[in-house]
Write a protein that holds these residues in place. Structure first.
Motif, PDB file in Angstrom:
ATOM      1  N   VAL A 161       0.853  -1.196   0.000  1.00  0.00           N
ATOM      2  CA  VAL A 161       0.000   0.000   0.000  1.00  0.00           C
ATOM      3  C   VAL A 161       0.882   1.237   0.000  1.00  0.00           C
ATOM      4  CG1 VAL A 161      -1.626   1.370   1.380  1.00  0.00           C
ATOM      5  CG2 VAL A 161      -1.986  -1.089   1.110  1.00  0.00           C
ATOM      6  N   THR A 162       0.503   2.220  -0.798  1.00  0.00           N
ATOM      7  CA  THR A 162       1.237   3.477  -0.895  1.00  0.00           C
ATOM      8  C   THR A 162       0.284   4.648  -0.694  1.00  0.00           C
ATOM      9  OG1 THR A 162       2.873   2.533  -2.400  1.00  0.00           O
ATOM     10  CG2 THR A 162       2.640   4.925  -2.420  1.00  0.00           C
ATOM     11  N   MET A 163       0.776   5.690  -0.034  1.00  0.00           N
ATOM     12  CA  MET A 163       0.004   6.908   0.188  1.00  0.00           C
ATOM     13  C   MET A 163       0.886   8.111  -0.084  1.00  0.00           C
ATOM     14  SD  MET A 163      -2.030   8.135   3.613  1.00  0.00           S
ATOM     15  CE  MET A 163      -2.862   9.733   3.670  1.00  0.00           C
ATOM     16  N   ALA A 164       0.310   9.153  -0.662  1.00  0.00           N
ATOM     17  CA  ALA A 164       1.080  10.353  -0.999  1.00  0.00           C
ATOM     18  C   ALA A 164       0.486  11.590  -0.343  1.00  0.00           C
ATOM     19  CB  ALA A 164       1.141  10.545  -2.513  1.00  0.00           C
ATOM     20  N   ILE A 220       1.627   7.018   7.849  1.00  0.00           N
ATOM     21  CA  ILE A 220       2.109   5.761   8.450  1.00  0.00           C
ATOM     22  C   ILE A 220       0.947   4.943   8.990  1.00  0.00           C
ATOM     23  CG2 ILE A 220       3.501   4.773  10.305  1.00  0.00           C
ATOM     24  CD1 ILE A 220       5.404   7.169   9.976  1.00  0.00           C
ATOM     25  N   ARG A 221       0.042   5.593   9.706  1.00  0.00           N
ATOM     26  CA  ARG A 221      -1.106   4.863  10.246  1.00  0.00           C
ATOM     27  C   ARG A 221      -1.974   4.280   9.134  1.00  0.00           C
ATOM     28  NH1 ARG A 221      -2.038   5.453  15.668  1.00  0.00           N
ATOM     29  NH2 ARG A 221      -0.838   7.086  16.750  1.00  0.00           N
ATOM     30  N   THR A 222      -2.152   5.032   8.068  1.00  0.00           N
ATOM     31  CA  THR A 222      -3.012   4.576   6.970  1.00  0.00           C
ATOM     32  C   THR A 222      -2.405   3.401   6.226  1.00  0.00           C
ATOM     33  OG1 THR A 222      -3.939   6.789   6.673  1.00  0.00           O
ATOM     34  CG2 THR A 222      -4.136   5.270   4.822  1.00  0.00           C
ATOM     35  N   ILE A 223      -1.127   3.489   5.867  1.00  0.00           N
ATOM     36  CA  ILE A 223      -0.544   2.398   5.088  1.00  0.00           C
ATOM     37  C   ILE A 223      -0.432   1.117   5.917  1.00  0.00           C
ATOM     38  CG2 ILE A 223       0.667   3.920   3.491  1.00  0.00           C
ATOM     39  CD1 ILE A 223       3.260   3.425   5.020  1.00  0.00           C
ATOM     40  N   CYS A 263       0.581   1.387  16.658  1.00  0.00           N
ATOM     41  CA  CYS A 263      -0.192   0.738  15.589  1.00  0.00           C
ATOM     42  C   CYS A 263      -0.122  -0.781  15.629  1.00  0.00           C
ATOM     43  CB  CYS A 263       0.313   1.201  14.224  1.00  0.00           C
ATOM     44  SG  CYS A 263      -0.048   2.898  13.801  1.00  0.00           S
ATOM     45  N   VAL A 264       1.055  -1.327  15.907  1.00  0.00           N
ATOM     46  CA  VAL A 264       1.264  -2.770  15.787  1.00  0.00           C
ATOM     47  C   VAL A 264       2.150  -3.273  16.922  1.00  0.00           C
ATOM     48  CG1 VAL A 264       0.985  -2.891  13.280  1.00  0.00           C
ATOM     49  CG2 VAL A 264       3.230  -2.361  14.242  1.00  0.00           C
ATOM     50  N   SER A 265       2.097  -4.572  17.122  1.00  0.00           N
ATOM     51  CA  SER A 265       2.939  -5.195  18.148  1.00  0.00           C
ATOM     52  C   SER A 265       4.255  -5.687  17.579  1.00  0.00           C
ATOM     53  CB  SER A 265       2.197  -6.370  18.788  1.00  0.00           C
ATOM     54  OG  SER A 265       1.819  -7.326  17.802  1.00  0.00           O
ATOM     55  N   ALA A 266       4.467  -5.534  16.280  1.00  0.00           N
ATOM     56  CA  ALA A 266       5.674  -6.030  15.624  1.00  0.00           C
ATOM     57  C   ALA A 266       6.925  -5.356  16.179  1.00  0.00           C
ATOM     58  CB  ALA A 266       5.577  -5.813  14.119  1.00  0.00           C
TER      59      ALA A 266
END
Length: 350
Positions: A192-195, A246-249, A290-293
């Motif tokens: 996924v990419t966002m601009a 960052i949150r969106t992708i 956002c994530v546990s990674a």
């Protein structure tokens, strides 16, 4: 984008020159202050001497073909991305890469999206391969994505041409195939990419459009343009756009991959290869929410690799065997424009 069918990463390679440029020399030469060097967190970075930028890409691609047991004559696509000068004017580096590899049946394509070029190249290659898969002749089955950048004087100072980033020289390669095979080192689950085009002036500043490269100043100096932007807009516009992106992708890439933010399969988040302070301020707190990674910062030893951060992250994931069977990772890339990408990749089950 979520791949229409599983796309295999048959191999990923990172090719680094043997020579290194040291931060101690940069401080001694007056290009960096001691505090700036500490904020960057890179003791040294790869520095190509005789190698050319597209030559680094060719070396990485040869390594990827060797690792996968594949042949250049079978490549359908040769997609090359770069950030900085490739060595000739009005010339096509992707055609050079294909020629040097012996990929004479491949379609060479060039991608220029600055630091996010490698991720964009993967996304566009996957889109073409999966869209073509329904053709009666089987379409494009093999795609090679390469990047190659060499940040050399006099036009570029790897230590002082930008804020919060040191630029290292490298070639990268990602060998993609569809459909995925059991022998692939990784499977691409989604990308996924966002601009945020409203940020483009961070790298334009108040400079008028020029008739030739480096007309306004003899060296690329992103610090000048960023100071102009920050004087006019402040920090908040970028900070908000960066966090939103960052949150969106992350959310969209995980959704497309069929995973949750706390999915037990999600082992690592591979960071872009920015300076230490930049990661600590603008990336790590957001990702932790956002994530546990677990974050992986492979960039301490390389610096930022221009268009190659995402591909290098894939190569280091494979090299270090960071993923156990069935585990997944997020791989990030970001660059001027601004554009952010997130890849979700998964290790084979056995």
């Amino acid at each position: 984008m979520k791949p229409v069918e599983p796309v295999g990463i048959a191999a990923a390679a990172l090719w680094l020159p043997e020579s290194r440029a040291t931060v101690s020399d940069a401080v001694a030469d007056g290009r960096l202050r001691t505090r700036q060097a500490k904020d960057l967190g890179h003791p040294d970075v790869p520095s190509a001497q005789a190698e050319t930028a597209p030559g680094l890409a060719v070396s990485a691609a040869r390594e990827a073909l060797r690792a996968a047991g594949a042949e250049a004559k079978d490549l359908d696509l040769c997609v090359h991305a770069w950030m900085y000068y490739q060595g000739h004017d009005l010339w096509s580096p992707p055609h050079y890469v294909a020629q040097e590899l012996g990929a004479h049946q491949a379609m060479p394509v060039g991608i220029q999206q600055v630091c996010n070029g490698g991720a964009a190249a993967v996304e566009l290659t996957v889109a073409r391969m999966t869209a073509d898969a329904s053709h009666s002749d089987g379409g494009y089955r093999w795609g090679m994505v390469t990047t190659g950048d060499r940040f050399t004087e006099p036009g570029f100072d790897r230590w002082a041409s930008d804020y919060g980033v040191v630029y290292g020289d490298a070639g990268t390669a990602v060998l993609l195939r569809t459909p995925a095979a059991p022998t692939d080192v990784l499977t691409l689950r989604s990308i996924v990419t966002m601009a945020a085009p409203e940020l483009e002036s961070m790298h334009r500043g108040a400079d008028p459009f020029a008739a030739a490269a480096r007309t306004h100043r003899p060296r690329v100096d992103m610090r000048v343009t960023k100071r102009v932007y920050l004087h006019e807009h402040g920090h908040e516009q970028f900070v908000r756009a960066n966090e939103r992106a960052i949150r969106t992708i992350v959310a969209e890439a995980l959704h497309d991959a069929g995973m949750e933010p706390r999915d037990p399969r999600l082992r690592h988040a591979v960071l872009p290869r920015f300076g230490l302070k930049t990661l600590q301020e603008f990336w790590l707190p957001i990702l932790a929410d956002c994530v546990s990674a677990e974050p992986l910062d492979y960039g301490r030893a390389t610096g930022h690799l221009g268009a190659g951060d995402a591909a290098a992250g894939l190569a280091d994931l494979v090299r270090s065997r960071a993923l156990r069977p069935g585990e997944a990772a997020l791989v990030f890339s970001a660059g001027a424009g601004f554009t952010w990408s997130c890849l979700v990749v998964q290790a084979p089950d056995c």
